[in-house]
Design an enzyme around this catalytic site. Structure first.
Site, short mmCIF file in Angstrom:
data_model
loop_
_atom_site.label_atom_id
_atom_site.label_comp_id
_atom_site.label_asym_id
_atom_site.label_seq_id
_atom_site.Cartn_x
_atom_site.Cartn_y
_atom_site.Cartn_z
N THR A 44 0.83 -1.21 0.00
CA THR A 44 0.00 0.00 0.00
C THR A 44 0.86 1.25 0.00
O THR A 44 0.64 2.17 -0.80
CB THR A 44 -0.91 0.01 1.25
OG1 THR A 44 -1.68 -1.19 1.28
CG2 THR A 44 -1.84 1.20 1.22
N TYR A 107 -12.52 -4.69 -2.42
CA TYR A 107 -13.71 -4.23 -3.15
C TYR A 107 -14.77 -5.32 -3.34
O TYR A 107 -15.95 -5.08 -3.15
CB TYR A 107 -13.33 -3.63 -4.52
CG TYR A 107 -14.49 -2.96 -5.22
CD1 TYR A 107 -14.91 -1.69 -4.83
CD2 TYR A 107 -15.18 -3.59 -6.25
CE1 TYR A 107 -15.99 -1.08 -5.44
CE2 TYR A 107 -16.25 -2.99 -6.87
CZ TYR A 107 -16.65 -1.73 -6.47
OH TYR A 107 -17.72 -1.13 -7.08
N TYR A 133 -2.24 -10.42 4.58
CA TYR A 133 -2.30 -9.01 4.93
C TYR A 133 -3.77 -8.63 5.12
O TYR A 133 -4.55 -8.63 4.18
CB TYR A 133 -1.66 -8.18 3.81
CG TYR A 133 -1.65 -6.68 4.01
CD1 TYR A 133 -1.88 -6.09 5.25
CD2 TYR A 133 -1.38 -5.83 2.94
CE1 TYR A 133 -1.86 -4.71 5.41
CE2 TYR A 133 -1.35 -4.46 3.08
CZ TYR A 133 -1.60 -3.90 4.32
OH TYR A 133 -1.57 -2.53 4.47
N ARG A 138 -8.84 -0.47 4.46
CA ARG A 138 -8.52 -0.24 3.05
C ARG A 138 -9.35 -1.11 2.11
O ARG A 138 -9.75 -0.67 1.04
CB ARG A 138 -7.04 -0.54 2.80
CG ARG A 138 -6.08 0.49 3.32
CD ARG A 138 -5.78 1.53 2.26
NE ARG A 138 -4.74 2.45 2.69
CZ ARG A 138 -4.23 3.40 1.91
NH1 ARG A 138 -4.67 3.56 0.68
NH2 ARG A 138 -3.30 4.21 2.37
N LYS A 161 0.28 -9.96 8.43
CA LYS A 161 0.35 -8.55 8.81
C LYS A 161 -1.07 -8.14 9.21
O LYS A 161 -1.96 -8.06 8.37
CB LYS A 161 0.84 -7.70 7.64
CG LYS A 161 0.85 -6.20 7.94
CD LYS A 161 1.25 -5.37 6.71
CE LYS A 161 1.18 -3.88 7.02
NZ LYS A 161 1.52 -3.06 5.82
N ILE A 203 5.28 -4.40 10.36
CA ILE A 203 5.54 -3.87 9.02
C ILE A 203 5.07 -2.43 9.09
O ILE A 203 3.88 -2.14 9.20
CB ILE A 203 4.82 -4.67 7.93
CG1 ILE A 203 5.39 -6.10 7.89
CG2 ILE A 203 5.00 -4.00 6.57
CD1 ILE A 203 4.72 -7.01 6.87
#
Length: 302
Positions: A44, A107, A133, A138, A161, A203
């Site tokens: 990202t 999405y 992740y 997001r 993560k 991270i």
């Protein structure tokens, strides 16, 4: 391998939005010199969503050639299309990377079973380790702890993560996954507590700016030196917060440019450079973390 301070590296760009490979080399050297444990490329923070995959491959290959195995490098390979993620993984697998960071499908909002199938299909085309992740803020979808536990049984899915910022989620993951399943924070603001409660590392976006401090924080927190970890983290909390005062990585690129580490704070649309109204609070956070902008610029230019 997946422990300590990993940086979610920005991708430097020139004023025209082209990849700035000179600044990229300088950034990687900065981390090699300042105790970063590993590099995450094209996540990202690296603006992967606006960089053509051919250019992503070139950036990742350049970083691997520079690092030469001194610290591990993992690459973002995620997509909301399983077939696309598989093709990306096959191409990236040919590079000298040490593993993958695979984000949840964004999405689409798949069901948990769909995500199990998605991640397992990606894992099947590589022997390299994969970090899941989870960043629901997001992607619009939360990879639940029980789903992570199911995926942890896949041989080369070795960690996560976890960017929810929830310590309760960490506790749940620890109770469901084996001790060797890597639990990395993806939320700088709560990362010290995450590690003190049994997480293995972070991270980090903040590590772009303060790599040595983040490496020290990880060392203190993962060895349960709580008082020292909290004291150091207190000096970094301003950065943890203000580097998200606008969408990541806008503030981080602004700070790196002011530090003289990248030639431009340019981003690709729809992201735009930092609004001037926010500069003062970021400078205040940098000062709190004992990062002197003019000193660094003078050092780099001398």
């Amino acid at each position: 391998m997946f422990k300590g301070s990993w940086v979610a590296l920005v991708t430097p760009m020139d004023q025209q939005g082209n990849i700035d490979y000179i600044s990229l080399e300088q950034l990687v050297s900065f981390h090699l010199e300042n105790d970063t444990d590993g590099l995450v490329i094209m996540g990202t923070t690296g603006e992967a969503s606006t960089i053509a995959f051919a250019d992503q491959l070139k950036v990742i290959d350049k970083v691997c050639q520079q690092v030469k195995g001194k610290i591990p490098v993992i690459a973002g390979n995620g997509s909301n299309s399983t077939s696309d993620a598989i093709e990306r993984t096959k191409a990236l697998d040919k590079l000298a990377i040490d593993g993958f960071l695979t984000v949840t499908p964004f999405y689409n909002k798949p069901m948990q079973h769909g995500m199990v199938l998605h991640f397992n299909a990606i894992a099947a085309v590589t022997d390299k380790p994969i970090l899941l992740y989870n960043v629901p803020g997001r992607t619009g979808i939360d990879l639940q702890a029980q789903t992570v536990a199911t995926l942890s049984k896949t041989t080369n899915i070795v960690g996560i993560k976890e960017a929810t910022g929830s310590i309760n989620r960490l506790v749940e993951l620890k109770s469901l996954c084996s001790n060797d399943f890597a639990l990395l924070s993806g939320d700088d603001e709560t990362s010290a507590e995450f590690m003190l409660q049994g997480g293995h590392g972070v991270i980090s976006v903040t590590a772009n700016i303060a790599p040595k401090q983040m490496a020290k924080l990880c060392q203190l927190a993962t060895t349960n030196q709580a008082d020292a970890a909290y004291a150091l983290d207190k000096t970094l909390q301003g950065l943890h917060r203000q580097l998200f005062i606008e969408a990541n990585p806008i503030p981080t690129k602004w700070a790196l440019h002011k530090m003289g580490l990248i030639h431009s704070d340019m981003l690709r649309l729809p992201l735009t450079p930092l609004e001037p109204i926010h500069a003062a609070v970021i400078e205040q956070a940098l000062n709190l973390a004992d990062i002197q902008l003019e000193h660094l610029i003078n050092t780099r230019s001398s």
